[in-house]
Scaffold this motif. Structure first.
Motif, mmCIF file in Angstrom:
data_model
loop_
_atom_site.group_PDB
_atom_site.id
_atom_site.type_symbol
_atom_site.label_atom_id
_atom_site.label_comp_id
_atom_site.label_asym_id
_atom_site.label_seq_id
_atom_site.Cartn_x
_atom_site.Cartn_y
_atom_site.Cartn_z
ATOM 1 N N TYR A 1 0.891 -1.165 0.000
ATOM 2 C CA TYR A 1 0.000 0.000 0.000
ATOM 3 C C TYR A 1 0.920 1.204 0.000
ATOM 4 C CZ TYR A 1 -3.925 -2.957 1.485
ATOM 5 O OH TYR A 1 -4.899 -3.896 1.569
ATOM 6 N N ARG B 1 -3.794 -13.629 12.575
ATOM 7 C CA ARG B 1 -4.363 -12.629 13.463
ATOM 8 C C ARG B 1 -4.624 -11.314 12.722
ATOM 9 N NH1 ARG B 1 -0.650 -12.614 18.078
ATOM 10 N NH2 ARG B 1 -1.904 -10.900 18.844
ATOM 11 N N ASN B 2 -5.229 -10.386 13.437
ATOM 12 C CA ASN B 2 -5.540 -9.087 12.840
ATOM 13 C C ASN B 2 -4.316 -8.457 12.203
ATOM 14 O OD1 ASN B 2 -7.659 -9.366 15.014
ATOM 15 N ND2 ASN B 2 -8.344 -7.566 13.918
ATOM 16 N N GLY B 3 -4.500 -7.965 11.003
ATOM 17 C CA GLY B 3 -3.461 -7.144 10.412
ATOM 18 C C GLY B 3 -2.297 -7.896 9.802
ATOM 19 N N PRO C 1 -16.498 -9.378 0.287
ATOM 20 C CA PRO C 1 -15.471 -8.566 0.925
ATOM 21 C C PRO C 1 -15.691 -8.379 2.427
ATOM 22 C CG PRO C 1 -16.959 -7.194 -0.325
ATOM 23 C CD PRO C 1 -17.392 -8.593 -0.564
ATOM 24 N N GLY D 1 -16.386 -6.425 5.537
ATOM 25 C CA GLY D 1 -17.224 -5.230 5.645
ATOM 26 C C GLY D 1 -18.393 -5.257 4.682
ATOM 27 N N GLU E 1 -17.664 -11.776 10.737
ATOM 28 C CA GLU E 1 -17.268 -10.669 11.598
ATOM 29 C C GLU E 1 -18.508 -9.955 12.123
ATOM 30 O OE1 GLU E 1 -14.398 -8.180 9.687
ATOM 31 O OE2 GLU E 1 -14.751 -6.545 11.087
ATOM 32 N N GLY E 2 -18.624 -9.885 13.433
ATOM 33 C CA GLY E 2 -19.721 -9.142 14.028
ATOM 34 C C GLY E 2 -21.059 -9.847 13.970
ATOM 35 N N LYS F 1 2.796 -11.966 9.376
ATOM 36 C CA LYS F 1 3.624 -10.911 8.796
ATOM 37 C C LYS F 1 3.721 -10.980 7.273
ATOM 38 C CE LYS F 1 6.197 -8.864 11.418
ATOM 39 N NZ LYS F 1 7.457 -8.256 11.831
ATOM 40 N N VAL G 1 0.615 -17.097 16.602
ATOM 41 C CA VAL G 1 2.053 -16.907 16.308
ATOM 42 C C VAL G 1 2.436 -15.437 16.389
ATOM 43 C CG1 VAL G 1 3.829 -17.081 14.536
ATOM 44 C CG2 VAL G 1 2.222 -18.947 14.886
ATOM 45 N N ALA H 1 -0.099 5.881 -2.271
ATOM 46 C CA ALA H 1 -0.715 5.345 -1.061
ATOM 47 C C ALA H 1 -2.002 6.094 -0.776
ATOM 48 C CB ALA H 1 0.240 5.498 0.108
ATOM 49 N N THR I 1 -4.742 4.875 -3.054
ATOM 50 C CA THR I 1 -5.380 3.608 -2.713
ATOM 51 C C THR I 1 -6.189 3.752 -1.445
ATOM 52 O OG1 THR I 1 -3.260 3.013 -1.775
ATOM 53 C CG2 THR I 1 -3.875 1.929 -3.828
ATOM 54 N N PRO J 1 -19.616 0.776 3.271
ATOM 55 C CA PRO J 1 -19.573 0.481 4.690
ATOM 56 C C PRO J 1 -18.157 0.678 5.236
ATOM 57 C CG PRO J 1 -20.656 -1.287 3.489
ATOM 58 C CD PRO J 1 -20.109 -0.336 2.479
ATOM 59 N N PRO K 1 -16.697 -8.613 20.808
ATOM 60 C CA PRO K 1 -16.618 -8.941 19.386
ATOM 61 C C PRO K 1 -16.675 -7.698 18.507
ATOM 62 C CG PRO K 1 -18.642 -9.815 20.388
ATOM 63 C CD PRO K 1 -17.862 -9.182 21.469
ATOM 64 N N ASN K 2 -16.346 -7.886 17.222
ATOM 65 C CA ASN K 2 -16.442 -6.760 16.287
ATOM 66 C C ASN K 2 -17.858 -6.219 16.290
ATOM 67 O OD1 ASN K 2 -14.437 -8.901 14.768
ATOM 68 N ND2 ASN K 2 -13.800 -6.782 14.627
ATOM 69 N N GLY K 3 -17.952 -4.929 16.276
ATOM 70 C CA GLY K 3 -19.275 -4.324 16.202
ATOM 71 C C GLY K 3 -20.001 -4.284 17.531
ATOM 72 N N GLY L 1 -2.170 -4.179 14.158
ATOM 73 C CA GLY L 1 -1.236 -4.011 13.058
ATOM 74 C C GLY L 1 0.225 -3.968 13.488
ATOM 75 N N MET M 1 -15.749 -5.267 -8.527
ATOM 76 C CA MET M 1 -15.517 -6.589 -7.948
ATOM 77 C C MET M 1 -16.559 -7.597 -8.414
ATOM 78 S SD MET M 1 -14.351 -5.352 -4.209
ATOM 79 C CE MET M 1 -15.023 -6.698 -3.321
#
Ligand SMILES: Nc1ncnc2c1ncn2[C@@H]1O[C@H](COP(=O)(O)OP(=O)(O)OP(=O)(O)O)[C@@H](O)[C@H]1O
Ligand SMILES: Nc1ncnc2c1ncn2[C@@H]1O[C@H](COP(=O)(O)OP(=O)(O)OP(=O)(O)O)[C@@H](O)[C@H]1O
Ligand SMILES: [Mg+2]
Ligand SMILES: [Mg+2]
Lengths: 370, 234, 344, 239, 283
Positions: free
Chosen positions: B14, B38-40, B85, B87, B163-164, B209, B234, C325, C328, C338, D39-41, D166, E177
């Motif tokens: 990015y 995990r996240n991210g 996707p 979201g 999610e959610g 990672k 991890v 960046a 994007t 959303p 949880p999320n949300g 992150g 998409m």
């Protein structure tokens, strides 16, 4: 030989709103210069010209005029709208230049902004209005409407016509002042149709006037209701509106019919070169160039100060006959004309019907202090 | 076995942020693969790279036989790979039904059409003409899945579809994913909820990672679940 | 840039201007440079708003032209001395812009540009159709007195002096801005520009700084208007027209607004190019249009950016990457998506 | 004077029909770290928005140091010592790091904002990039910068929305250590929203769990971790 | 009197609808406020002039939009697409540059004089409407405006492509998409928008004067319309176009002193009240 050449700075519109009239002015001034050079110059001097585009705005106009003047082309001529002429006149001393107005009508140019070095060789608003006052008396119609551009010139024209008509016992129940740049005149035309007047006094400029006339025709306002034009029956407007203006009376600043030796010669030469008659703008611009040359001849100098001094109060032989350059405000005292758009030799153009002598020209403005 | 999607040693960015570092992954026809981490760690970035939303700098992406050199967002779907996707991305000014029709943009023929999707998610039929974004989160998720099915894809990429969502809805979705897969559509399930993974996937790839650090089979057992959770931690 | 560097750069620029004045004997060139310098100040004002606030104004001609009108009217009425008229014009315009700014800077994005355009056109139309004092469409003369701030008017308007004056004003404005923006006001406006929401959460009220910046930018533009009034002694509605604002904005973009001096450079290049290409005046618009497109396409940071790159060739790739960046990042955060919600 | 530096009573935020937060009460004592998970949300970020004045409350009350601040805007709350970070990095992209951190410290009642900024930059290892434009920083550095903007100016209450998201495992643990050290050194109270359970249970004094806009559990970390409802709703049904 | 004024308002409103639907479509898909739109309108009018004088008006009415559509597709392919990741302001200024080039081109090819196109014979008569004679051609203009508004609305609402266009103007990425080739879609829509500008030019030619400065007034009016309507919203633009047409026509009669500033005052008022316009959805 060896005499300093006459250096003309030709400032007019190559682009912008006045581009079309600018083209006419440039053509006629160039013609005058070529003609003079062909006859051995002016006062034995070669005439040189540089031209610049004023883009129709005072800022650009002032910029090119300054550039030309500072480059030595300090006998300026040619701008169309009064705003540019005013901006130029204001700076003549600074640039050591003289300026010949051929198309701008604002009274300020011979009023509070009159300058020793600026000369108007065309009609001022005040001169037109003086004529309108006379002419209004002779109009046969009884009930009038005014349709005029909503700025100084249009307002002045409309209001003085109304006053003149009313003092001679006619009525003017409707006055419409239209914002400049209006494209769609139909709301105004609807009111004009509704008002039941015999004739309409029209003081509109350029593209607006053309749009009005076309739409008036479309809605059947004309020819049922007569138009009377202040600066309406100019060649370029007549050409832009098909046959719609045929028979319309109006003020006209120059026509090829004017009966003077110099005009006859001019028209002949012009026809030989362009195979058509000169337009009103061309005639006025050519006349202005002649006044400039006469100044050089009288002064026997090309210095703007000398030329100006020589011209002030001078008697000049012009396209319009023998005229005075009034000393008080540097206004050329021209006769003024009312004409009608008519087909002559297959061409629709303004033809003079009535000439008003210089004697009706109002006194110089007290605001002018030179 | 034909590979529907192959990522070979891809690097993605990015802007100047280097997110994916030499990631390789492939999904074969009819397969159910889970991508966990995990996240991210860059799971969504994998999807975004395929769609051309993250900059691909080095590495190869193949959709079936077709090599994607300069991915654009519409290319994957045209080759039968569609995305649900993260979201959900329901198009706000379209109704539920229009969102479904949008899913059929590529016009691939197959089992799925609007009535079939309604059969699968009756609630969507009830709300057919309300704006998609007026649905609850769970309903929106169903809509997003339904929209993907409308393309009659050979592979669906599901980015954290639960999610959610409330556990009951997760259960329902798990059943539906299994049903869809049994009809021959391959799945790549990106998920952090391991209880869903063990119910749906047959194979996992674990990310850390920006690259895949582990992979192996998945079984619907407690041991497998524990195993997966250690990988994610991890 | 450190404060001492601002001072030394300004000093150097002043000396360079002085040298130019004495080096150039042609009145034509000097007067061309004067106009270029005045527009450089104009562009500096427009560029300031874009640089510090991220907002493009399509209506700054309003402040440019009004300066001439205010001075012209005050002098015509003989209400105040010319010196006071100048000060009143600049302060009055700045104050007006501040009040206007309080209202309009709330409107985001391109709509802000359209609002400034609308406000500007209202001024233009009003000036155009008015009569009397301002002369409507014909414009009005500005009757300067014989002396100004103790100097004879005839000396001030000499090309060399006029250029020196304009140049000095440009450098003072630029140096003053560089100093002012170096400090807290600059930091606040940058913060508000980059991320208005976060600015509030670090305790910055965002409306006042934005309105103040708008006022400052209008104020600088009015200084350019004042110099034009001095240089030409004339003002007309055309100087209020949106196309004048448009030209100024183009100077800003061509010059590059990331650097404070970029817009000024853009103005000077514009005038010099126009003069050189004068012979092709018929096609000047097309030539300029093509030049504009070329600069925008090939150097997003304008001429200033291109020059900067030329001098320190290294930073370019990072800047470009940062832009990519942004692009994007901007993408998925479409209004209704959303995803936009995750912005916190 | 209340014993709580922060007190939110029965806070609700509804978006149309969506009850993002639906009657939540939360408190923070001086120097305390409260972990907030769910949880999320579940409404974690929304609660932070509510406390900092980013959204208007549908119902409820927020008090800072005993004073009602429900009607105040974000700027006024910040002036009263309330500070926050953002889940999605929110920094000033075109400004150099030090310039923006110093700006954030200004007028916050700190004697020397330059020194304060330097201290925070040191603390978060950002000193080497003090003059770098924020946009050019790496992602982890940008996350730390976001945190730095919240930390300067000696806030009394700090609301952190997933500050570790992150970051690599090592970075997360380093950050957690810093955070713990800071809270005791500056006596600042922290509300920490975080999905990294090791971190949350490692440094929190108390933990609150949200689900669907409501508190489902609250208390000592160990007790919360053992709560079956929490395991069901958040830690995973199969756990 | 009132009826005829309402009628006149509708005529200009209809012309603005044709102009602004193009502007709004292009903004919707490309997020570009196209300053060259007025010049495209002018180009359309001049092309119409030439084609009408070579053959007849009806040929021009078909040919000009077709030529302009091609131009629009090229503009998108070699302009907007290449600049899609750029700051919107710079793209706006590119269109400004384009405006200058087109205006110069028109001046060079057709000269500076005012030109006019004759009203087509078939419509060169008057119709009695509520007691007033109105030119049939103007009724035709209203019909074109209504046709464009109705056609576009139906097309967008019910056709497959229309669905893609609506989806893409809210969320291009998600739309892509789903497999919609948004690059081609944008080119097509920019082509359509440009064709509509051309159509507006041809339709305006017989009742408004042609001159090189005709573009800027219409451009400003169109901006007022799309901004009031909410950038990118077609229905908003339709409503705003009619409102502006009526305001100009009624303002000229009932508020002559304010008529020129009325549209701008309206725009300022609406933007301050609703910064996103009537139907606005915008960042
Ligand atoms: N537009 C962007 N610009 C820069 N960095 C980004 C951008 N989007 C995501 N990132 C960063 O890239 C990394 C990978 O993000 P990604 O969304 O792929 O993670 P993920 O594994 O899907 O996480 P999650 O489980 O939260 O969805 C993260 O550090 C994230 O912060
Ligand atoms: N502006 C909004 N309009 C409508 N609904 C919203 C809005 N903002 C948040 N929500 C909804 O409120 C709920 C709570 O969201 P919130 O962001 O607070 O969750 P969270 O607990 O922070 O989740 P996460 O862990 O994913 O960050 C979600 O269902 C979300 O969709
Ligand atoms: Mg993800
Ligand atoms: Mg959150």
């Amino acid at each position: 030989q060896g005499k300093e050449p006459v250096k003309v700075g030709l400032v007019s519109s190559k682009s912008g709103v006045f581009a079309q009239q600018g083209e006419e002015v440039m053509r006629a001034v160039q013609f005058a210069i070529d003609e003079a050079n062909a006859k051995g110059g002016v006062d034995g001097r070669k005439v040189e010209v540089q031209s610049g585009d004023d883009e129709g705005t005072p800022d650009a106009g002032r910029r090119v005029a300054e550039k030309l003047a500072r480059d030595g082309h300090n006998l300026l001529i040619g701008a169309i709208p009064s705003s540019i002429s005013l901006a130029i006149a204001q700076n003549l001393d600074r640039w050591d230049a003289a300026y010949f107005i051929v198309a701008s009508k604002s009274d300020k140019l011979t009023g509070d902004t009159c300058r020793a070095r600026s000369f108007r060789t065309n009609h001022s608003d005040a001169m037109d209005i003086a004529m309108i006052n006379e002419w209004a008396k002779s109009l046969k119609e009884k009930k009038f409407a005014v349709l005029a551009a909503d700025y100084v010139w249009g307002r002045d024209s409309g209001e003085s016509f109304k006053k003149a008509a009313e003092t001679s016992g006619k009525s003017v129940p409707l006055s419409l002042y239209v914002p400049m740049g209006t494209k769609d005149f139909s709301p105004y035309i609807a009111q004009l149709k509704d008002s039941g007047v015999d004739a309409i006094w029209v003081a509109e400029t350029g593209r607006d006037a053309i749009a009005f006339v076309k739409q008036a025709e479309e809605f059947g306002l004309i020819p049922k209701t007569k138009l009377i034009g202040h600066s309406l029956i100019q060649n370029f407007m007549i050409n832009g509106t098909g046959k719609a203006l045929e028979g319309t009376p109006g003020t006209t600043a120059y026509t090829p019919d004017i009966d003077s030796p110099r005009n006859k010669a001019f028209v002949t030469a012009w026809k030989a070169k362009f195979n058509r008659l000169p337009t009103d703008n061309e005639g006025q611009a050519y006349n202005g160039a002649q006044v400039m040359f006469d100044g050089v001849k009288l002064a026997k100098s090309v210095k703007p100060a000398d030329v100006s001094k020589a011209l002030r109060g001078a008697q000049l032989d012009t396209l319009y006959g023998n005229l005075t350059m009034r000393a008080a405000d540097n206004q050329l005292l021209l006769p003024n004309y009312v004409g009608r758009a008519k087909v002559v030799d297959g061409v629709l153009r303004p033809v003079v019907e009535h000439t008003f002598p210089p004697s009706i020209i109002p006194a110089p403005s007290p605001l002018c202090k030179m | 076995m034909t590979a529907l999607l192959t990522l070979d040693n891809i690097n993605a960015f990015y802007g100047s942020a280097h997110i994916l570092h030499g990631l390789s992954l492939s999904v074969n026809a009819g397969e159910r693969v889970a991508l966990i981490g995990r996240n991210g760690v860059g799971k969504t970035t994998v999807v975004n790279t395929i769609l051309g939303l993250a900059a691909l700098k080095g590495g190869q992406i193949h959709l079936g036989k077709h090599a994607l050199h300069k991915p654009r967002p519409y290319m994957a779907a045209q080759h039968g790979v569609v995305v649900v996707p993260q979201g959900r991305r329901i198009v706000a000014n379209l109704s539920v039904e229009e969102n479904l029709q949008l899913g059929a943009a590529v016009g691939r023929k197959g089992h799925w059409n609007v009535p079939e999707v309604y059969k699968l998610f009756p609630i969507l039929q009830e709300r057919a003409h309300t704006p998609g974004t007026a649905l609850s989160g769970g309903q929106q998720q169903m809509l997003a899945v339904g929209r993907a099915l409308m393309a009659n894809p050979s592979l669906i990429l599901l980015d954290e579809p639960t999610e959610g969502l409330a556990p009951v809805i997760v259960d329902q979705l798990a059943r539906i994913f299994n049903q869809v897969a049994s009809q021959g559509t391959a799945l790549l399930l990106i998920e952090q909820n391991m209880s869903l993974v063990v119910r749906v996937a047959e194979r996992y790839c674990a990310m850390a990672k920006g690259s895949v650090v582990a992979h192996g089979p998945v079984e619907n057992t407690r041991e497998s679940l524990k195993d997966l959770e250690t990988h994610v931690m991890v | 840039m450190s404060i001492s560097r601002i001072f030394s750069f300004s000093g150097a620029a002043l000396v360079a201007g002085l040298a130019l004045t004495f080096g150039v004997s042609s009145g034509t060139v000097l007067s061309l440079l004067t106009q270029a310098t005045i527009f450089a100040i104009f562009a500096l004002g427009v560029g300031l708003l874009l640089r510090q606030n991220g907002m493009a104004s399509f209506g700054h001609a309003t402040y440019f032209g009004s300066a001439g009108y205010i001075i012209g009217i005050l002098l015509q009425l003989k209400a105040v001395p010319a010196e006071a008229a100048i000060v009143l014009a600049v302060l009055g315009i700045t104050g007006f812009a501040f009040l206007l700014g309080l209202v309009i800077v709330r409107v985001p994005g391109i709509a802000f540009g359209m609002l400034t355009l609308a406000v500007g056109q209202m001024f233009f139309l009003t000036a155009n159709r008015s009569r009397g004092l301002t002369g409507g469409a014909d414009g009005m003369n500005i009757e300067w007195p014989a002396t100004l701030f103790g100097f004879p008017m005839s000396a001030i308007v000499q090309p060399g002096h006029m250029f020196m004056l304009s140049w000095a004003v440009l450098i003072v404005c630029m140096g003053g801005l560089a100093l002012g923006l170096h400090g807290r006001f600059g930091a606040i406006t940058e913060a508000v520009r980059d991320n208005e929401e976060r600015a509030r959460f670090i305790g910055i009220r965002t409306l006042l700084p934005r309105a103040a910046l708008f006022a400052l930018s209008a104020g600088i533009t009015s200084v350019a208007g004042t110099l034009t009034a001095l240089n030409t002694g004339f003002v007309s509605p055309e100087s209020l027209h949106w196309s004048v604002s448009g030209v100024a904005l183009m100077m800003v973009i061509v010059g590059g607004y990331k650097a404070l001096w970029g817009p000024a450079l853009g103005a000077i290049v514009y005038f010099l190019a126009k003069d050189v290409l004068g012979d092709y005046a018929n096609h000047w618009m097309a030539i300029f249009g093509i030049a504009l497109i070329t600069v925008i396409v090939f150097s997003p940071t304008g001429l200033a950016g291109a020059l900067g790159r030329l001098f320190k060739g290294k930073r370019q790739p990072r800047a470009a990457a940062a832009q990519a960046a942004q692009a994007t990042q901007a993408k998925p955060v479409k209004p209704s998506a959303p995803a936009a919600r995750t912005a916190h | 004077m209340s014993e709580f530096v922060l007190q939110a009573d029965d806070v609700a935020i509804h978006y149309g029909g969506v009850k993002a937060v639906d009657g939540v009460s939360l408190t923070l004592r001086r120097g305390e770290i409260r972990g907030l998970i769910g949880p999320n949300g579940a409404g974690k970020s929304t609660v932070i928005d509510a406390i900092t004045g980013r959204v208007r409350l549908t119902r409820g009350k927020v008090q800072l140091g005993g004073q009602d601040v429900t009607e105040l805007g974000p700027v006024a709350r910040r002036m009263r010592g309330l500070s926050r970070s953002f889940q999605r990095t929110s920094i000033f992209g075109q400004m150099p790091v030090r310039r923006q951190v110093e700006l954030a410290s200004h007028k916050m009642g700190v004697a020397d904002s330059g020194a304060d900024a330097d201290a925070v930059l040191e603390e978060l290892d950002l000193m080497p990039m003090a003059d770098v434009i924020a946009e050019d920083l790496g992602y982890g550095e940008q996350r730390r910068l976001d945190l730095a903007l919240a930390l300067v100016g000696r806030p009394s209450v700090l609301l952190l929305d997933e500050p570790m998201a992150g970051l690599s495992v090592k970075e997360s643990h380093d950050l957690a250590r810093h955070l713990k050290a800071l809270t005791s050194r500056w006596n600042v109270s922290v509300l920490l929203v975080e999905h990294d359970m090791d971190v949350v249970f490692g440094i929190s004094d108390v933990v609150t769990v949200f689900e669907l806009g409501r508190v489902i559990a609250s208390g000592e970390p160990a007790a919360v971790r053992a709560d079956p409802r929490v395991r069901e709703a958040y830690l995973g049904s199969a756990a | 009197m009132l009826t005829i004024n309402l009628f006149n308002g509708l005529v200009y409103g209809a012309l603005l609808i044709v102009m602004c639907s193009g502007l709004a479509l292009i903004y919707g898909l490309r997020r570009v406020v196209n300053f060259a739109h007025g010049s495209l309108y002018m180009l359309g009018a001049y092309l119409g002039f030439t084609i009408a004088s070579q053959s007849n008006f009806w040929v021009a009415l078909v040919a000009v939009p077709a030529i302009m559509a091609l131009f629009g597709v090229l503009l998108d392919r070699y302009g907007f697409r290449l600049l899609q990741d750029r700051d919107p302001l710079t793209v706006v200024l590119v269109t400004f540059g384009l405006l200058l080039v087109i205006e110069d081109f028109v001046q060079t090819v057709w000269g500076k004089s005012n030109l006019s196109v004759a009203t087509p014979e078939a419509l060169n008569f008057s119709v009695n409407l509520f007691g007033t004679a109105v030119p049939a051609y103007r009724i035709g203009v209203i019909a074109v405006g209504a046709g464009v508004a109705l056609g576009l609305s139906l097309w967008l609402k019910y056709s497959r492509i229309g669905l893609f266009v609506r989806a893409s103007s809210t969320d291009p990425t998600t739309t892509a998409m789903q497999g919609v080739n948004t690059d081609a879609l944008s080119a097509g829509v920019v082509g359509l928008g440009t064709a509509l500008a051309g159509l507006a030019g041809v339709v305006a030619a017989p009742f408004l004067a042609l001159s090189p400065s005709m573009s800027s007034d219409v451009l400003i009016d169109s901006f007022v319309v799309v901004v009031i309507g909410g950038l990118g919203s077609l229905s908003g633009a339709f409503v705003a176009a009619l409102v502006l047409g009526l305001i100009q026509s009624l303002g000229a009669v009932y508020l002559p002193n304010l008529s020129a500033v009325l549209p701008f005052a309206l725009m300022v008022a609406i933007l301050l009240w609703k910064p996103a316009g009537f139907a606005g959805s915008r960042t």
